[in-house]
Scaffold this active site. Structure first.
Site, PDB file in Angstrom:
ATOM      1  CD  GLN A   1      61.025-100.776  80.613  1.00  0.00           C
ATOM      2  OE1 GLN A   1      60.844-101.956  80.344  1.00  0.00           O
ATOM      3  NE2 GLN A   1      61.487 -99.915  79.699  1.00  0.00           N
TER       4      GLN A   1
ATOM      5  CG  ASP B   1      73.833-100.334  75.472  1.00  0.00           C
ATOM      6  OD1 ASP B   1      73.129-100.784  74.552  1.00  0.00           O
ATOM      7  OD2 ASP B   1      74.942-100.808  75.766  1.00  0.00           O
TER       8      ASP B   1
ATOM      9  CD  GLU C   1      63.798 -97.970  74.801  1.00  0.00           C
ATOM     10  OE1 GLU C   1      64.575 -98.851  74.395  1.00  0.00           O
ATOM     11  OE2 GLU C   1      62.882 -98.203  75.621  1.00  0.00           O
TER      12      GLU C   1
ATOM     13  CG  ASP D   1      54.279 -99.558  71.154  1.00  0.00           C
ATOM     14  OD1 ASP D   1      54.951-100.313  70.410  1.00  0.00           O
ATOM     15  OD2 ASP D   1      53.348 -99.972  71.859  1.00  0.00           O
ATOM     16  N   GLY D   2      57.391 -99.217  69.378  1.00  0.00           N
ATOM     17  CA  GLY D   2      57.881 -99.697  68.095  1.00  0.00           C
ATOM     18  C   GLY D   2      56.787-100.282  67.220  1.00  0.00           C
TER      19      GLY D   2
ATOM     20  CG  ASP E   1      68.070-104.893  71.211  1.00  0.00           C
ATOM     21  OD1 ASP E   1      67.943-105.972  71.818  1.00  0.00           O
ATOM     22  OD2 ASP E   1      68.881-104.009  71.529  1.00  0.00           O
TER      23      ASP E   1
ATOM     24  CG  ASP F   1      62.801-111.944  78.221  1.00  0.00           C
ATOM     25  OD1 ASP F   1      63.504-112.058  77.205  1.00  0.00           O
ATOM     26  OD2 ASP F   1      63.220-112.184  79.367  1.00  0.00           O
TER      27      ASP F   1
ATOM     28  N   PRO G   1      55.824-104.091  78.045  1.00  0.00           N
ATOM     29  CG  PRO G   1      57.540-102.505  78.232  1.00  0.00           C
ATOM     30  CD  PRO G   1      56.779-103.519  79.021  1.00  0.00           C
TER      31      PRO G   1
HETATM   32  N1  SAM Z   1      70.727-105.027  73.864  1.00  0.00           N
HETATM   33  C1  SAM Z   1      70.057-103.830  74.268  1.00  0.00           C
HETATM   34  C2  SAM Z   1      71.041-102.759  74.642  1.00  0.00           C
HETATM   35  O1  SAM Z   1      72.024-102.639  73.965  1.00  0.00           O
HETATM   36  O2  SAM Z   1      70.811-102.035  75.617  1.00  0.00           O
HETATM   37  C3  SAM Z   1      69.061-104.058  75.305  1.00  0.00           C
HETATM   38  C4  SAM Z   1      67.776-103.450  74.918  1.00  0.00           C
HETATM   39  S1  SAM Z   1      66.529-104.250  75.735  1.00  0.00           S
HETATM   40  C5  SAM Z   1      66.676-105.904  75.153  1.00  0.00           C
HETATM   41  C6  SAM Z   1      65.038-103.906  74.988  1.00  0.00           C
HETATM   42  C7  SAM Z   1      64.566-102.469  74.970  1.00  0.00           C
HETATM   43  O3  SAM Z   1      63.312-102.454  74.292  1.00  0.00           O
HETATM   44  C8  SAM Z   1      64.313-101.832  76.334  1.00  0.00           C
HETATM   45  O4  SAM Z   1      65.074-100.669  76.425  1.00  0.00           O
HETATM   46  C9  SAM Z   1      62.793-101.548  76.350  1.00  0.00           C
HETATM   47  O5  SAM Z   1      62.475-100.331  77.006  1.00  0.00           O
HETATM   48  C10 SAM Z   1      62.487-101.478  74.875  1.00  0.00           C
HETATM   49  N2  SAM Z   1      61.121-101.813  74.482  1.00  0.00           N
HETATM   50  C11 SAM Z   1      60.271-102.703  75.042  1.00  0.00           C
HETATM   51  N3  SAM Z   1      59.102-102.711  74.406  1.00  0.00           N
HETATM   52  C12 SAM Z   1      59.191-101.809  73.399  1.00  0.00           C
HETATM   53  C13 SAM Z   1      58.288-101.354  72.386  1.00  0.00           C
HETATM   54  N4  SAM Z   1      57.053-101.837  72.309  1.00  0.00           N
HETATM   55  N5  SAM Z   1      58.741-100.417  71.507  1.00  0.00           N
HETATM   56  C14 SAM Z   1      59.994 -99.918  71.605  1.00  0.00           C
HETATM   57  N6  SAM Z   1      60.880-100.309  72.552  1.00  0.00           N
HETATM   58  C15 SAM Z   1      60.481-101.235  73.437  1.00  0.00           C
END
Ligand code: SAM
Length: 288
Positions: free
Chosen positions: A43, A98, A118, A148-149, A166, A169, A173
């Site tokens: 991304q 973070d 992550e 990948d979660g 967490d 949208d 990913p």
């Molecule tokens: N509230 C969070 C913070 O404290 O930073 C924001 C995290 S953000 C909502 C979501 C995170 O999920 C991003 O860092 C993104 O890279 C990660 N993400 C997206 N798809 C994912 C997946 N399939 N597996 C693991 N992490 C993923």
């Protein structure tokens, strides 16, 4: 110019426009400086210094967490399940960013391990370099797993007391983190009295996300409860989380467990009040 969401106005001010496609609306943030920008394997990652919210982590043009109001989301995704479970020892979270939720989970003495999964190592690195408060990744109980979660969770059985999803949208990913197979894997990965919490979107701007989350979870979990908080930097402000539990009901939690001293949003009254839903949210959940 190719950076998603950013645009200069006629006075050469840089703006970040957060697109809310469901409502044909965009929310604009004036950017003082673009502290960091990169395109990772997954991304576009940027850190924008804004007048309104301090530094902001932005992924593919969508603000994720800000220095000024990040405490609200991070406290509310973490504390509710950690207080509702009487002895959460093994904690995992999908979506690191973070590591804010990890910082909150680390406040619970019963927690022995915090697995942060992550997909994008560059997000964690960018936050470590640019965002405050400092990353929780250095707490001895935190294990950072770059995967990948969805794939990471598959095949795990009864391994976690609390699992926090967490997710960003449902695009890019994160899309797989909204699929039926993922909800099934969450059930399997949780201990027999485990609790999961899902970021379930804005009930006003994306009611479909909340509805489908509740619908999927009710197919499996005996206790499913949606709760709300107000995040000023998210479009519409009002935000939902949905908790799914195999045994413990968060409404019966012993709130003496809640580690709220030093917290800036959550306290026992806020915990209880967060489950009180306005009628339009009740209705959308009834029809879910
Ligand atoms: N509230 C969070 C913070 O404290 O930073 C924001 C995290 S953000 C909502 C979501 C995170 O999920 C991003 O860092 C993104 O890279 C990660 N993400 C997206 N798809 C994912 C997946 N399939 N597996 C693991 N992490 C993923």
């Amino acid at each position: 110019p190719s950076l998603t969401g950013y645009d200069k106005d006629e006075n050469e001010w840089l703006w970040l426009w957060d697109d809310v496609p469901e409502l044909d609306m965009e929310v604009g943030y004036k950017v003082k400086t673009l502290a960091h920008y990169e395109r990772s394997a997954y991304q576009e990652i940027s850190i924008a210094e804004t007048r309104a919210f301090g530094r902001m982590l932005v992924l593919d043009g969508t603000p994720q967490v800000t220095e000024k109001d990040g405490f609200i989301y991070n406290e509310m995704i973490a504390h509710v399940a950690l207080a509702a479970h009487p002895a959460p020892a093994r904690v995992a979270m999908i979506g690191g960013g973070d590591c804010g939720p990890a910082r909150e989970a680390a406040k619970y003495a019963d927690v022995r391990s915090i697995d942060v999964v992550e997909i994008d190592a560059r997000v964690v690195e960018a936050c470590r370099a640019w965002m405050s408060p400092p990353s929780a990744a250095d707490d001895g109980r935190v294990r950072l797993i770059y995967a990948d979660g969805c794939q990471w969770l598959r095949g795990r059985r009864r391994e976690y007391d609390v699992l926090l999803v967490d997710r960003s949208d449902p695009y890019g990913p994160a899309a797989a983190l909204y699929k039926d197979a993922f909800y099934r894997d969450v059930w399997e990965a949780l201990a027999d009295d485990g609790i999961a919490v899902f970021q379930s979107g804005s009930p006003f701007c994306s009611p479909g996300v909340l509805k489908s989350t509740a619908r999927q979870l009710r197919k499996r979990f005996p206790v499913v409860r949606t709760y709300l908080c107000a995040v000023p930097s998210f479009p519409g402000g009002i935000w939902s989380f949905t908790l799914a539990s195999k045994r413990w009901d968060p409404l019966n939690a012993d709130l003496a467990r809640l580690q709220w001293r030093g917290a800036r949003y959550v306290n026992p009254d806020v915990y209880r009040a967060s489950f009180v839903l306005p009628n339009y949210v009740r209705e959308l959940l009834e029809w879910a």
